[in-house]
Design a protein around this motif. Structure first.
Motif, PDB file in Angstrom:
ATOM      1  N   LEU A 156      64.009  88.844  66.935  1.00 38.23           N
ATOM      2  CA  LEU A 156      62.902  88.935  67.823  1.00 38.23           C
ATOM      3  C   LEU A 156      62.794  88.228  68.556  1.00 38.23           C
ATOM      4  CD1 LEU A 156      60.038  90.459  64.901  1.00 38.23           C
ATOM      5  CD2 LEU A 156      61.749  91.632  66.074  1.00 38.23           C
ATOM      6  N   HIS A 157      61.985  87.990  69.566  1.00 39.83           N
ATOM      7  CA  HIS A 157      61.607  86.689  70.422  1.00 39.83           C
ATOM      8  C   HIS A 157      60.905  87.527  70.848  1.00 39.83           C
ATOM      9  CE1 HIS A 157      66.044  85.535  69.664  1.00 39.83           C
ATOM     10  NE2 HIS A 157      65.278  84.275  70.679  1.00 39.83           N
ATOM     11  N   PHE A 158      59.787  86.838  71.976  1.00 36.23           N
ATOM     12  CA  PHE A 158      58.330  87.128  72.472  1.00 36.23           C
ATOM     13  C   PHE A 158      58.366  86.486  73.909  1.00 36.23           C
ATOM     14  CE2 PHE A 158      57.949  86.894  68.426  1.00 36.23           C
ATOM     15  CZ  PHE A 158      58.095  87.831  68.011  1.00 36.23           C
ATOM     16  N   ASP A 159      58.031  87.556  74.903  1.00 35.71           N
ATOM     17  CA  ASP A 159      57.358  87.068  76.425  1.00 35.71           C
ATOM     18  C   ASP A 159      55.927  86.689  75.678  1.00 35.71           C
ATOM     19  OD1 ASP A 159      59.318  86.705  78.401  1.00 35.71           O
ATOM     20  OD2 ASP A 159      59.451  88.632  78.237  1.00 35.71           O
ATOM     21  N   HIS A 160      55.848  85.646  76.292  1.00 37.17           N
ATOM     22  CA  HIS A 160      54.032  85.986  76.436  1.00 37.17           C
ATOM     23  C   HIS A 160      52.993  84.982  75.274  1.00 37.17           C
ATOM     24  CE1 HIS A 160      54.625  86.411  81.063  1.00 37.17           C
ATOM     25  NE2 HIS A 160      54.696  87.513  80.737  1.00 37.17           N
ATOM     26  N   TYR A 161      53.887  84.702  74.355  1.00 35.51           N
ATOM     27  CA  TYR A 161      53.864  84.700  73.093  1.00 35.51           C
ATOM     28  C   TYR A 161      52.586  83.800  73.573  1.00 35.51           C
ATOM     29  CZ  TYR A 161      53.160  84.943  68.260  1.00 35.51           C
ATOM     30  OH  TYR A 161      52.557  84.667  66.827  1.00 35.51           O
ATOM     31  N   PRO A 162      51.210  84.004  72.706  1.00 37.47           N
ATOM     32  CA  PRO A 162      49.822  82.970  72.671  1.00 37.47           C
ATOM     33  C   PRO A 162      50.679  81.679  71.968  1.00 37.47           C
ATOM     34  CG  PRO A 162      50.030  84.377  71.363  1.00 37.47           C
ATOM     35  CD  PRO A 162      50.998  85.466  71.870  1.00 37.47           C
ATOM     36  N   TRP A 163      49.072  80.452  72.751  1.00 38.96           N
ATOM     37  CA  TRP A 163      49.638  79.503  71.650  1.00 38.96           C
ATOM     38  C   TRP A 163      49.170  79.845  70.081  1.00 38.96           C
ATOM     39  CZ3 TRP A 163      46.204  76.984  76.008  1.00 38.96           C
ATOM     40  CH2 TRP A 163      47.085  76.485  77.243  1.00 38.96           C
ATOM     41  N   ARG A 164      49.760  78.875  69.034  1.00 44.77           N
ATOM     42  CA  ARG A 164      50.206  79.447  68.135  1.00 44.77           C
ATOM     43  C   ARG A 164      48.895  78.624  67.096  1.00 44.77           C
ATOM     44  NH1 ARG A 164      55.357  77.652  64.528  1.00 44.77           N
ATOM     45  NH2 ARG A 164      54.900  75.812  66.857  1.00 44.77           N
ATOM     46  N   TRP A 165      48.150  77.967  68.544  1.00 44.61           N
ATOM     47  CA  TRP A 165      46.788  77.017  67.735  1.00 44.61           C
ATOM     48  C   TRP A 165      45.268  78.728  67.992  1.00 44.61           C
ATOM     49  CZ3 TRP A 165      42.845  76.089  70.495  1.00 44.61           C
ATOM     50  CH2 TRP A 165      42.470  75.822  72.392  1.00 44.61           C
ATOM     51  N   ILE A 166      45.951  79.020  68.952  1.00 47.91           N
ATOM     52  CA  ILE A 166      44.530  79.992  69.483  1.00 47.91           C
ATOM     53  C   ILE A 166      45.224  81.046  68.383  1.00 47.91           C
ATOM     54  CG2 ILE A 166      44.382  81.690  70.792  1.00 47.91           C
ATOM     55  CD1 ILE A 166      44.876  79.596  73.242  1.00 47.91           C
ATOM     56  N   THR A 167      46.023  81.260  67.856  1.00 47.88           N
ATOM     57  CA  THR A 167      46.828  82.901  67.186  1.00 47.88           C
ATOM     58  C   THR A 167      45.731  82.882  65.467  1.00 47.88           C
ATOM     59  OG1 THR A 167      48.683  82.282  66.383  1.00 47.88           O
ATOM     60  CG2 THR A 167      48.262  83.112  68.558  1.00 47.88           C
ATOM     61  N   ALA A 168      46.086  81.217  65.023  1.00 48.97           N
ATOM     62  CA  ALA A 168      45.700  80.552  64.129  1.00 48.97           C
ATOM     63  C   ALA A 168      43.741  80.422  64.487  1.00 48.97           C
ATOM     64  CB  ALA A 168      46.068  79.137  63.821  1.00 48.97           C
ATOM     65  N   LEU A 169      43.741  80.546  65.013  1.00 51.99           N
ATOM     66  CA  LEU A 169      41.986  80.742  65.019  1.00 51.99           C
ATOM     67  C   LEU A 169      41.335  82.078  64.567  1.00 51.99           C
ATOM     68  CD1 LEU A 169      40.954  77.763  68.423  1.00 51.99           C
ATOM     69  CD2 LEU A 169      40.433  77.695  65.518  1.00 51.99           C
ATOM     70  N   VAL A 170      42.198  82.915  65.314  1.00 54.66           N
ATOM     71  CA  VAL A 170      41.747  84.410  65.708  1.00 54.66           C
ATOM     72  C   VAL A 170      41.840  84.947  64.190  1.00 54.66           C
ATOM     73  CG1 VAL A 170      42.710  86.783  66.438  1.00 54.66           C
ATOM     74  CG2 VAL A 170      42.365  85.114  67.920  1.00 54.66           C
ATOM     75  N   ALA A 171      42.936  84.618  63.550  1.00 54.05           N
ATOM     76  CA  ALA A 171      43.776  84.356  62.105  1.00 54.05           C
ATOM     77  C   ALA A 171      43.136  84.226  61.457  1.00 54.05           C
ATOM     78  CB  ALA A 171      45.130  84.141  61.462  1.00 54.05           C
ATOM     79  N   ALA A 172      41.595  82.682  61.178  1.00 48.77           N
ATOM     80  CA  ALA A 172      40.824  82.120  60.607  1.00 48.77           C
ATOM     81  C   ALA A 172      39.781  83.514  59.985  1.00 48.77           C
ATOM     82  CB  ALA A 172      40.835  80.568  60.573  1.00 48.77           C
TER      83      ALA A 172
END
Length: 310
Positions: A156-172
């Motif tokens: 798997l590879h990704f175009d426009h993958y969001p910053w991981r720290w932002i995804t971590a905040l959403v997941a939290a």
């Protein structure tokens, strides 16, 4: 190039041999991609499928008066499945670390959810924490197993993958809401909007065999959540656990649970992304062209994970 287990390499080798037997026309190539996709998806689900098979078998054939409680049998079976996966090198130790983390995150949620009455288990057996049998954590681990394996299997590879720290905040936020909505405002729709906003531009690129394909990542989240919902219906039918409306007779799990599983997918993706860092796709040419046999034998750089033809 991401490492492959013996079974995963055997799938690619089988496809190579199949193509080597006859003329590689467009139909034959497409059929090969389709079959390999199905085989790899099945292999990615092997942990969850094995656990679900044991749950069904216990429902159909396990004696009610057995000395070993059914829930304890399920827990021991889940441990055996996990040990076999590692012993036969069908799962890597790196993946096991993520799966253990899924197990811990899921068990904590189970302890809380059963306490507030969201669902319940039979109270039999000794291998449990409070009202939660230990096999329940393995059901979350099965989701984790699928996620880490599909990441590697399909490169798997990704175009426009969001910053991981932002995804971590959403997941939290999603994880906290699974607990907090019992006492305060249920923010699931706000969180869903946040997921769409954060991941809306992201496109997932994946290689099945030789060709690369693309799909909006939100669509992949929905498809996986749908399959988990199907598995949940099988699990509740087997009385592995029950929702309050199923205590007086089984009925299908509410379609509303799809949203819960969709949001849970975000937690899963974030955990996996901290092990396998999301990378941008390879060159555009590799996404649209099928290399010829000479390129394959020479180790064409756009063929990730492909082996030379025998």
């Amino acid at each position: 190039m991401r490492s492959s287990t013996s079974v995963e390499q055997a799938i690619d080798d089988l496809a190579h041999r199949y193509l080597d037997r006859a003329h590689r026309g467009p139909l034959r190539l497409r059929l090969t991609e389709f079959v390999v996709f199905g085989l790899k998806q099945a292999w990615a689900c092997v942990f969850g499928a094995a656990l679900l098979a044991v749950i069904i078998a216990a429902r159909l054939w396990y004696p009610d008066d057995a000395a070993l409680a059914r829930n304890d049998f399920l827990t021991i079976s889940a441990v055996i499945i996990q040990v076999l996966m590692i012993s036969f090198k069908l799962e890597t130790l790196r993946e096991l670390r993520v799966i253990v983390l899924f197990h811990a995150v899921g068990t904590v949620m189970e302890l809380f959810k059963t306490d507030v009455g969201s669902w319940s288990y039979e109270t039999e057996g000794f291998l449990r924490v409070g009202a939660v049998p230990l096999f329940s954590g393995f059901m979350y681990a099965a989701v984790g197993s699928y996620m880490v394996r599909v990441f590697r299997l399909f490169d798997l590879h990704f175009d426009h993958y969001p910053w991981r720290w932002i995804t971590a905040l959403v997941a939290a936020g999603i994880y906290v809401n699974f607990f907090s909505h019992h006492y305060i405002f249920d923010a699931r729709w706000v969180l869903l909007a946040a997921v769409v906003l954060v991941y809306g531009r992201c496109v997932m690129h994946f290689r099945v065999f030789r060709k690369r394909f693309r799909m909006p990542i939100l669509v992949s989240f929905l498809l996986v959540a749908l399959f988990i919902w199907f598995a949940e219906n099988i699990g509740t039918w087997s009385h592995a656990w029950l929702y309050p409306n199923q205590l007086n007779g089984w009925q299908a799990v509410s379609i509303d649970k799809l949203l819960a599983w969709f949001l849970l997918m975000i937690i899963s993706v974030v955990l996996v992304a901290w092990v396998y860092k999301p990378e941008p796709p390879p060159s555009r040419t590799s996404a649209t062209q099928i290399p010829d046999a000479t390129q394959i034998r020479q180790g064409h750089p756009d063929i990730r994970g492909a082996r030379p033809l025998d």
